[in-house]
Enzyme design. Structure first.
Site, PDB file in Angstrom:
ATOM      1  N   CYS A  93      -0.060   0.394  -4.162  1.00  0.00           N
ATOM      2  CA  CYS A  93      -0.976   1.505  -4.465  1.00  0.00           C
ATOM      3  C   CYS A  93      -0.503   2.219  -5.724  1.00  0.00           C
ATOM      4  O   CYS A  93      -1.222   2.310  -6.704  1.00  0.00           O
ATOM      5  CB  CYS A  93      -1.059   2.432  -3.267  1.00  0.00           C
ATOM      6  SG  CYS A  93      -1.948   1.614  -1.949  1.00  0.00           S
ATOM      7  N   CYS A 114      -5.494   6.115  -3.171  1.00  0.00           N
ATOM      8  CA  CYS A 114      -4.654   7.192  -2.640  1.00  0.00           C
ATOM      9  C   CYS A 114      -5.254   7.839  -1.397  1.00  0.00           C
ATOM     10  O   CYS A 114      -6.337   8.423  -1.450  1.00  0.00           O
ATOM     11  CB  CYS A 114      -4.450   8.231  -3.745  1.00  0.00           C
ATOM     12  SG  CYS A 114      -3.394   9.580  -3.249  1.00  0.00           S
ATOM     13  N   ASN A 165       3.662  10.227  -2.115  1.00  0.00           N
ATOM     14  CA  ASN A 165       3.660   9.729  -3.487  1.00  0.00           C
ATOM     15  C   ASN A 165       4.098  10.797  -4.484  1.00  0.00           C
ATOM     16  O   ASN A 165       4.787  10.505  -5.455  1.00  0.00           O
ATOM     17  CB  ASN A 165       2.286   9.151  -3.848  1.00  0.00           C
ATOM     18  CG  ASN A 165       1.913   7.953  -2.998  1.00  0.00           C
ATOM     19  OD1 ASN A 165       0.801   7.861  -2.485  1.00  0.00           O
ATOM     20  ND2 ASN A 165       2.842   7.026  -2.809  1.00  0.00           N
TER      21      ASN A 165
HETATM   22  O1  LIG Z   1       1.977   4.663  -1.549  1.00  0.00           O
HETATM   23  C1  LIG Z   1       0.859   4.535  -0.999  1.00  0.00           C
HETATM   24  C2  LIG Z   1       0.487   3.370  -0.340  1.00  0.00           C
HETATM   25  C3  LIG Z   1      -0.741   3.317   0.219  1.00  0.00           C
HETATM   26  N1  LIG Z   1      -1.608   4.352   0.126  1.00  0.00           N
HETATM   27  C4  LIG Z   1      -2.938   4.231   0.776  1.00  0.00           C
HETATM   28  C5  LIG Z   1      -4.154   4.192  -0.085  1.00  0.00           C
HETATM   29  C6  LIG Z   1      -5.159   3.477   0.799  1.00  0.00           C
HETATM   30  O2  LIG Z   1      -5.715   4.411   1.735  1.00  0.00           O
HETATM   31  C7  LIG Z   1      -4.298   2.494   1.573  1.00  0.00           C
HETATM   32  C8  LIG Z   1      -4.264   1.135   0.918  1.00  0.00           C
HETATM   33  O3  LIG Z   1      -5.486   0.536   1.085  1.00  0.00           O
HETATM   34  P1  LIG Z   1      -6.170  -0.410  -0.017  1.00  0.00           P
HETATM   35  O4  LIG Z   1      -7.346  -0.983   0.718  1.00  0.00           O
HETATM   36  O5  LIG Z   1      -5.164  -1.462  -0.369  1.00  0.00           O
HETATM   37  O6  LIG Z   1      -6.556   0.446  -1.181  1.00  0.00           O
HETATM   38  O7  LIG Z   1      -2.996   3.042   1.528  1.00  0.00           O
HETATM   39  C9  LIG Z   1      -1.238   5.517  -0.507  1.00  0.00           C
HETATM   40  O8  LIG Z   1      -2.002   6.501  -0.577  1.00  0.00           O
HETATM   41  N2  LIG Z   1      -0.025   5.564  -1.068  1.00  0.00           N
END
Ligand SMILES: O=c1ccn([C@H]2C[C@H](O)[C@@H](COP(=O)(O)O)O2)c(=O)[nH]1
Ligand SMILES: Nc1nc(=O)c2c([nH]1)NC[C@@H]1CN(c3ccc(C(=O)N[C@@H](CCC(=O)O)C(=O)O)cc3)CN21
Length: 283
Positions: A160, A182, A191
């Protein structure tokens, strides 16, 4: 903290509903947000309108820097946050590349510490950056990337926060971090801490002064089942002043980070916060 609350409010007021296929949930979504963290003046961007589990966030970034690719290694460092993605997502459980329980596959640091070259072999992006910065070199491309589209099917989740670009002006170190996706109630809590800690740690081990960290987010969302607690509880609370992050000054090299650093080497001073809120997690 204000910039975090402003983003949450913006999503609540102006977000658009988007159906997410991977999680089968709807997300209230906005595009583009830019956050800045003042690492120079130790304004640690910890969320105060709920209890934030900042040690878990630091454990994640340490695991990425070490190139971990197994949820058990992350648990040993002090966070369970990768358990669900490693062991509960059906698409990953069905993926023939998954190497058993807790395997996360080729993700984050596993790529950044051994980025495959088209000509064969691999590059340790982080080690090269540390070497350059320690020698006062900024080649205008000091980029730690975790993003390799050719490796998406080899990991449980695409990264991400996928890129961290370091820059030197004199002896001050800056960081621009980019995030494609995010989860604002859960992920962003972590983050913000991670971007801050990454700049603070990199400055410390390369002998530079930390400046500002700039955090670019592309798709910022709140999952449908997180909306009520965000809108009706967290956004009604008033924030407290930013706490300070203390890092053990004995951490002096990348090797230290790889070998002996634990969560005991980090402390937070003056953290006043509201009660915890348990947000649903989408796997
Ligand atoms: O460091 C991170 C890791 C993951 N996320 C969140 C953002 C999304 O809601 C999901 C990942 O889903 P995708 O379908 O691969 O976009 O995880 C985050 O905020 N921060
Ligand atoms: N949907 C989703 N959102 C994310 O933020 C996210 C993913 N998936 N998958 C990969 C990583 C894992 N992350 C996570 C996972 C769990 C928590 C979590 O449960 N946080 C709780 C408690 C943390 C604790 O006790 O250590 C919290 O209240 O912040 C946070 C971030 C961030 N990333």
């Amino acid at each position: 903290m204000k910039q975090y609350l402003d983003l949450c409010q913006r999503i609540v007021d102006k977000g658009e509903w988007v159906n997410n296929e991977r999680t089968n949930k709807r997300c209230l979504t906005v595009i583009n947000a830019d956050l800045t963290y003042d690492v120079a003046n130790n304004q640690f961007p910890l969320v105060t309108t709920r209890k934030s589990f900042w040690k878990s966030a630091i454990a994640e970034i340490l695991g990425y820097l070490r190139g971990y690719q197994n949820a058990a290694d992350f648990r040993a460092l002090g966070t369970k946050t990768w358990d669900a993605n490693a062991n509960e997502n059906q698409a990953w459980l069905d993926n023939p590349n998954r190497k058993g329980h807790d395997d996360m596959g080729l993700i984050y640091g596993a790529l950044g510490r051994a980025f495959p070259k088209p000509t064969g072999g691999s590059v340790d992006l982080l080690k090269n950056i540390v070497n350059d910065l320690s020698n006062g070199v900024d080649n205008r491309g000091e980029i730690l990337t975790f993003l390799h589209p050719g490796a998406f099917e080899l990991g449980c989740l695409r990264p991400c926060m996928y890129e961290h670009h370091f820059s030197l002006l004199g002896d001050t170190l800056y960081l621009n971090s980019t995030q494609r996706s995010c989860d604002v109630p859960l992920g962003l809590n972590f983050n913000m801490v991670q971007v801050y800690v990454l700049l603070a740690l990199m400055a410390q081990i390369t002998g530079k002064k930390p400046g500002q960290a700039y955090h670019k987010i592309v798709n910022a969302h709140i999952y449908e089942d997180q909306l009520a607690p965000m809108r009706d509880i967290q956004l009604t609370r008033s924030p407290f002043a930013a706490p300070k992050l203390i890092i053990n000054p004995k951490i002096k090299s990348l090797e230290d980070i790889e070998t002996w650093v634990t969560l005991d080497d980090f402390d937070v001073e003056g953290y006043e916060h509201h009660e915890a809120i348990k947000y649903p997690f989408a796997v």
